[in-house]
Write an enzyme that holds these catalytic residues in place. Structure first.
Site, mmCIF file in Angstrom:
data_model
loop_
_atom_site.group_PDB
_atom_site.id
_atom_site.type_symbol
_atom_site.label_atom_id
_atom_site.label_comp_id
_atom_site.label_asym_id
_atom_site.label_seq_id
_atom_site.Cartn_x
_atom_site.Cartn_y
_atom_site.Cartn_z
ATOM 1 N N ASN A 171 0.858 -1.184 0.000
ATOM 2 C CA ASN A 171 0.000 0.000 0.000
ATOM 3 C C ASN A 171 0.888 1.227 0.000
ATOM 4 O O ASN A 171 2.021 1.168 0.490
ATOM 5 C CB ASN A 171 -0.849 0.032 1.280
ATOM 6 C CG ASN A 171 -2.028 -0.910 1.194
ATOM 7 O OD1 ASN A 171 -2.262 -1.545 0.170
ATOM 8 N ND2 ASN A 171 -2.759 -1.007 2.288
ATOM 9 N N ASP B 248 -4.549 -5.548 2.656
ATOM 10 C CA ASP B 248 -5.702 -6.368 3.052
ATOM 11 C C ASP B 248 -5.538 -7.825 2.640
ATOM 12 O O ASP B 248 -6.089 -8.715 3.271
ATOM 13 C CB ASP B 248 -6.987 -5.789 2.452
ATOM 14 C CG ASP B 248 -7.406 -4.518 3.175
ATOM 15 O OD1 ASP B 248 -7.384 -4.533 4.423
ATOM 16 O OD2 ASP B 248 -7.717 -3.512 2.504
ATOM 17 N N LYS C 57 11.130 -16.945 -9.434
ATOM 18 C CA LYS C 57 10.411 -15.846 -10.091
ATOM 19 C C LYS C 57 9.355 -16.402 -11.059
ATOM 20 O O LYS C 57 9.649 -17.317 -11.829
ATOM 21 C CB LYS C 57 11.424 -14.979 -10.845
ATOM 22 C CG LYS C 57 10.809 -13.769 -11.483
ATOM 23 C CD LYS C 57 11.859 -12.936 -12.217
ATOM 24 C CE LYS C 57 11.180 -11.854 -13.020
ATOM 25 N NZ LYS C 57 12.101 -11.107 -13.859
ATOM 26 N N PRO D 160 -4.969 -10.721 8.564
ATOM 27 C CA PRO D 160 -5.684 -10.415 9.805
ATOM 28 C C PRO D 160 -5.839 -8.910 9.959
ATOM 29 O O PRO D 160 -4.957 -8.151 9.550
ATOM 30 C CB PRO D 160 -4.763 -10.981 10.895
ATOM 31 C CG PRO D 160 -3.425 -11.128 10.261
ATOM 32 C CD PRO D 160 -3.648 -11.327 8.794
ATOM 33 N N ASP D 161 -6.973 -8.490 10.516
ATOM 34 C CA ASP D 161 -7.166 -7.064 10.796
ATOM 35 C C ASP D 161 -6.554 -6.795 12.174
ATOM 36 O O ASP D 161 -7.077 -7.230 13.208
ATOM 37 C CB ASP D 161 -8.663 -6.724 10.762
ATOM 38 C CG ASP D 161 -8.885 -5.224 10.859
ATOM 39 O OD1 ASP D 161 -8.208 -4.566 11.683
ATOM 40 O OD2 ASP D 161 -9.716 -4.696 10.105
ATOM 41 N N ILE D 162 -5.427 -6.128 12.166
ATOM 42 C CA ILE D 162 -4.664 -5.944 13.411
ATOM 43 C C ILE D 162 -5.461 -5.091 14.399
ATOM 44 O O ILE D 162 -5.579 -5.418 15.583
ATOM 45 C CB ILE D 162 -3.296 -5.281 13.094
ATOM 46 C CG1 ILE D 162 -2.540 -6.130 12.077
ATOM 47 C CG2 ILE D 162 -2.480 -5.090 14.364
ATOM 48 C CD1 ILE D 162 -1.350 -5.443 11.439
ATOM 49 N N PHE E 277 -6.959 4.630 11.744
ATOM 50 C CA PHE E 277 -6.773 5.612 10.682
ATOM 51 C C PHE E 277 -7.549 5.160 9.446
ATOM 52 O O PHE E 277 -7.662 3.954 9.198
ATOM 53 C CB PHE E 277 -5.283 5.758 10.335
ATOM 54 C CG PHE E 277 -4.640 6.916 11.040
ATOM 55 C CD1 PHE E 277 -4.427 6.882 12.400
ATOM 56 C CD2 PHE E 277 -4.271 8.063 10.335
ATOM 57 C CE1 PHE E 277 -3.857 7.955 13.069
ATOM 58 C CE2 PHE E 277 -3.702 9.137 10.987
ATOM 59 C CZ PHE E 277 -3.495 9.093 12.348
ATOM 60 N N LYS F 250 -17.920 4.385 9.630
ATOM 61 C CA LYS F 250 -16.752 3.495 9.676
ATOM 62 C C LYS F 250 -16.243 3.304 11.110
ATOM 63 O O LYS F 250 -15.803 2.233 11.490
ATOM 64 C CB LYS F 250 -15.638 4.057 8.787
ATOM 65 C CG LYS F 250 -14.441 3.137 8.659
ATOM 66 C CD LYS F 250 -13.601 3.477 7.465
ATOM 67 C CE LYS F 250 -12.461 2.499 7.297
ATOM 68 N NZ LYS F 250 -11.777 2.636 6.033
HETATM 69 O O1 C5P Z 1 -10.755 -0.582 6.797
HETATM 70 P P1 C5P Z 1 -9.483 0.134 6.622
HETATM 71 O O2 C5P Z 1 -8.373 -0.727 6.084
HETATM 72 O O3 C5P Z 1 -9.616 1.445 5.916
HETATM 73 O O4 C5P Z 1 -9.053 0.518 8.125
HETATM 74 C C1 C5P Z 1 -7.890 1.194 8.364
HETATM 75 C C2 C5P Z 1 -7.484 1.022 9.807
HETATM 76 O O5 C5P Z 1 -7.417 -0.338 10.152
HETATM 77 C C3 C5P Z 1 -6.097 1.578 10.054
HETATM 78 O O6 C5P Z 1 -6.047 1.998 11.393
HETATM 79 C C4 C5P Z 1 -5.216 0.367 9.828
HETATM 80 O O7 C5P Z 1 -3.980 0.473 10.495
HETATM 81 C C5 C5P Z 1 -6.078 -0.750 10.391
HETATM 82 N N1 C5P Z 1 -5.899 -2.045 9.725
HETATM 83 C C6 C5P Z 1 -5.289 -3.083 10.407
HETATM 84 N N2 C5P Z 1 -5.127 -4.300 9.813
HETATM 85 C C7 C5P Z 1 -5.598 -4.534 8.583
HETATM 86 C C8 C5P Z 1 -6.215 -3.495 7.861
HETATM 87 C C9 C5P Z 1 -6.352 -2.263 8.471
HETATM 88 O O8 C5P Z 1 -4.857 -2.876 11.552
HETATM 89 N N3 C5P Z 1 -5.433 -5.714 8.062
#
Ligand code: C5P
Length: 421
Positions: free
Chosen positions: A227, A298, A308, A326-328, A344, A361
């Protein structure tokens, strides 16, 4: 940008060289510093306060009793507050009269009061007629100031406004800029003293974990997805949190940024590594606050190829199966006890559009505070514009340096933390 995060008080006393200070104020800002101008009444006779207000973008202080003190610093005592948020005071031009006052500890003006009330370095750039400079009284005063640890810059020598030639000219803006860079630039090794009064100590002894930068998900040895993120905002927040007295752990994706002073840093590459590093850190010591600034990818490829992928052999992106990372932030928010979680959101569109987007959100992300910005406006930049969204609604913070915004954010988080704990 050799003076980024620095904040200087520029004092201007009565002298024709005040016109050169206009250029200095502009150059300081070009180098990333912020400037608060304080003038004596005599100084305003040479260049108007309005000129410096326009150049510095801040109201100019001229005396302790009049505005902008009323709408300005925290406790309405400008002689204390102004110096507490600055790295140094530079008085340029410094008249013979100002030098005499400072040498004897007199405080007839706000500027001389600031100099006496300061706990930061004072630099003085004398500017006066050569006879005034040579007078034993002035020389005695200068020696006195040097003994008191005050940095005397110049004066220079040459043609004077009065038509005479000799010592007493103020150093040129270029030279004064170089003096400040030598003392406060990146090579000086001095930490940013710019703890705005609002953030000094507001997170004292609290533990803060911050993620910053992008993550990189390898596809094969030479490719991957990532990203866009420079890490600058997250690093500025880590620096501000440390200045606010917190123990700060920064989990950073691949970025090229120096570690802010007093911050513990772990470097990671992938989202999974970032997740694991955060969890290890929270297992070792529960945090009071978690700030997820990282732009986490994501998805990742289900496996990293050892060789390669070859286009010539018909291999293509459609062979890759994508797995959700995983969503941290969500994982941290689910912990019990959970730290105060701040998320954020880098969005597209316009900053005003965030007003509709962020509240929804924030609820979906289940965080007490969500910070929004427009990605395309901020990637890699040194300044940003952000919108804070909490249970009370949204607040737009005007465009400012990322460090300035980080200080404002930390102040906001500190007030939320008090009600959270
Ligand atoms: O849903 P979105 O990706 O826009 O959310 C952004 C927030 O979620 C940020 O604080 C980002 O650091 C956190 N995040 C996370 N792990 C992920 C995706 C997003 O901690 N896999």
């Amino acid at each position: 940008m050799r003076l980024q995060h620095r904040h200087f008080i520029i004092g201007i006393t009565g002298g024709i060289a005040a016109y050169k200070t206009c250029e200095l104020v502009r150059r300081l800002q070009d180098e990333g510093a912020t400037v608060q101008v304080v003038m004596t009444e005599a100084g305003t006779r040479f260049v108007s306060a309005l000129t410096f207000q326009a150049l510095s973008g801040r109201p100019v202080y001229t005396d302790a009793w009049s505005s902008p003190a009323a709408s300005g610093p925290a406790n309405g005592m400008p002689h204390i507050d102004l110096t507490r948020e600055a790295d140094a005071i530079l008085v340029a031009p410094a008249s013979a009269d100002f030098i005499a006052q400072t040498a004897s500890g007199q405080t007839p003006t706000l500027l001389s009061t600031l100099c006496l009330a300061r706990d930061i370095p004072l630099l003085i750039a004398p500017a006066m007629n050569r006879q005034m400079w040579q007078q034993p009284a002035t020389q005695r005063n200068i020696e006195h100031l040097k003994k008191d640890g005050i940095d005397i810059l110049g004066p220079g020598s040459g043609a004077q406004a009065c038509g005479e030639i000799g010592d007493g000219r103020m150093r040129e803006p270029e030279e004064l800029l170089a003096d400040l860079i030598a003392r406060f630039g990146p090579d000086a090794g001095i930490p940013a003293a710019r703890t705005a009064p609002v953030i000094r100590g507001v997170l004292q002894d609290l533990s803060v974990v911050i993620t910053a930068g992008p993550t990189f998900e390898p596809i094969d040895p030479v490719r991957g997805i990532t990203n866009r993120s420079s890490g600058k905002m997250g690093f500025a927040i880590a620096e501000a949190a440390a200045l606010a007295g917190a123990q700060v752990t920064l989990i950073a994706g691949p970025v090229h940024l120096p570690t802010p002073l007093g911050v513990h840093r772990h470097d990671v590459t992938t989202a999974q590594e970032m997740h694991d590093a955060v969890m290890r850190c929270l297992d070792a010591q529960p945090a009071d606050i978690f700030i997820g600034v990282a732009a986490v990818a994501d998805w990742r490829p289900d496996k990293t190829r050892s060789g390669k992928m070859k286009k010539s052999e018909g291999q293509g992106l459609d062979e890759i199966s994508w797995v959700e990372n995983p969503d941290i932030l969500a994982s941290v928010a689910r912990r019990s006890p959970a730290p105060l979680c701040v998320g954020f959101a880098a969005e597209s569109g316009s900053i005003s559009g965030l007003e509709l987007l962020l509240p929804e959100k924030r609820v979906r992300k289940q965080v007490p505070l969500l910070v929004g910005n427009i990605g395309a406006d901020t990637f890699g930049e040194d300044s940003n514009q952000i919108m804070l969204c909490d249970a009370h609604g949204t607040t737009l913070l005007p465009k400012a340096s990322k460090f300035d915004l980080a200080c404002q954010l930390i102040s906001h988080i500190a007030s939320q933390q008090q009600s959270h704990s």
